[in-house]
Design an enzyme around this catalytic site. Sequence first.
Site, PDB file in Angstrom:
ATOM      1  N   ASP A  16       0.824  -1.202   0.000  1.00 14.28           N
ATOM      2  CA  ASP A  16       0.000   0.000   0.000  1.00 14.28           C
ATOM      3  C   ASP A  16       0.862   1.259   0.000  1.00 14.28           C
ATOM      4  OD1 ASP A  16      -2.470  -1.268  -0.015  1.00 14.28           O
ATOM      5  OD2 ASP A  16      -2.574  -1.382   2.167  1.00 14.28           O
TER       6      ASP A  16
ATOM      7  N   GLN B 191      -1.285   6.941  -6.545  1.00 17.24           N
ATOM      8  CA  GLN B 191      -2.390   7.820  -6.207  1.00 17.24           C
ATOM      9  C   GLN B 191      -2.533   8.917  -7.268  1.00 17.24           C
ATOM     10  OE1 GLN B 191      -2.517   7.940  -1.520  1.00 17.24           O
ATOM     11  NE2 GLN B 191      -0.431   8.349  -2.180  1.00 17.24           N
TER      12      GLN B 191
ATOM     13  N   ARG C 140      -7.928   8.021   9.221  1.00 19.72           N
ATOM     14  CA  ARG C 140      -8.364   8.308   7.862  1.00 19.72           C
ATOM     15  C   ARG C 140      -9.277   9.531   7.835  1.00 19.72           C
ATOM     16  NH1 ARG C 140      -5.246   4.823   7.447  1.00 19.72           N
ATOM     17  NH2 ARG C 140      -4.048   6.736   7.438  1.00 19.72           N
TER      18      ARG C 140
ATOM     19  N   HIS D  12     -14.843   3.886  -6.603  1.00 20.57           N
ATOM     20  CA  HIS D  12     -16.291   3.678  -6.515  1.00 20.57           C
ATOM     21  C   HIS D  12     -17.019   4.734  -7.339  1.00 20.57           C
ATOM     22  CE1 HIS D  12     -14.585   1.962  -2.804  1.00 20.57           C
ATOM     23  NE2 HIS D  12     -15.531   1.074  -2.896  1.00 20.57           N
TER      24      HIS D  12
ATOM     25  N   ARG E 231      -1.944  -0.694  -8.534  1.00 22.78           N
ATOM     26  CA  ARG E 231      -3.319  -0.420  -8.094  1.00 22.78           C
ATOM     27  C   ARG E 231      -3.480   1.093  -8.124  1.00 22.78           C
ATOM     28  NH1 ARG E 231      -6.028   0.744  -2.895  1.00 22.78           N
ATOM     29  NH2 ARG E 231      -8.093  -0.217  -2.925  1.00 22.78           N
TER      30      ARG E 231
END
Length: 278
Positions: free
Chosen positions: A95, A127, A260, A198, A148
């Site tokens: 990550d 990112q 977060r 999403h 990713r």
Amino acid sequence: MSVDDALRAAVALNREGIAVSLDSLGESVMTEAEARESAAIYHDLLDAIEQRQLNANVSVKLTQMGMDFDPALAEAIVQEMVEHAAHADSFVRVDMEGTPLTEATLQLVERIHAKPGLFGRVGAVLQAYLYRTEKDTERLLAQGIRIRLCKGAYKEGPEHAFPLKAEVDANYVKLMARMTTFIHPELKRPVFCGLATHDERIIDTMVRYVQQQGILKSSFEFQMLYGIRRDLQRKLVKEGFGVRVYVPFGAEWYPYFMRRLAERPANVIFLVKNFFKS
């Protein structure tokens, strides 16, 4: 809360044709013993993935493996994990965290990926809100390293990141197109990447792009969070797209969640808006 809970979720998702990435929550350990304890959970997960023949891999944060106090230790621990993943026919996703760790994270992934027998067994997260990500995309794709792609969850200043959502979205779409059309010169095929979003508008854009460009649906996958937009996850599977769901678990969920939200309050709005679409 537990490994068993996460594995039950993985089995249920696999039955629906959805792949899984398992993540044991926890960050910023400060001793080798804590780092080794965190790593042991991942080795248990990899054993279970192999034994149960799950369509699953694992996702790990370097600060959970000791990166803050001993980068060499973190690298050794992650390499052991990737070697285990190779034996289990699985994969380790490293990550991405805040920008102070971006370059060190990419270099670590590159070194492990280059080890004999580990090609294709470790990947990184990029990112889309960072200015540097376009160059990092080319850098990793050229080495055959799986990416990713996400928008970005950490609070970053305008010296590092696009300040406007529209700019982040536009960069995401550009990078998404590049990742799915890039053909590795030696492998003669795309580098399998995950599109983590999403955002239904971006997903619709990708679906149209696949149709227009004749991209194989098997050459990439969509990735989403456990429990968020289950309707969309199932719809994509029904349409023949690969979908992987990120399943975080463990007793450290509360501090993780609060960090977060503190880093990026917009995450609250995201969760509220999407939870009720499930």
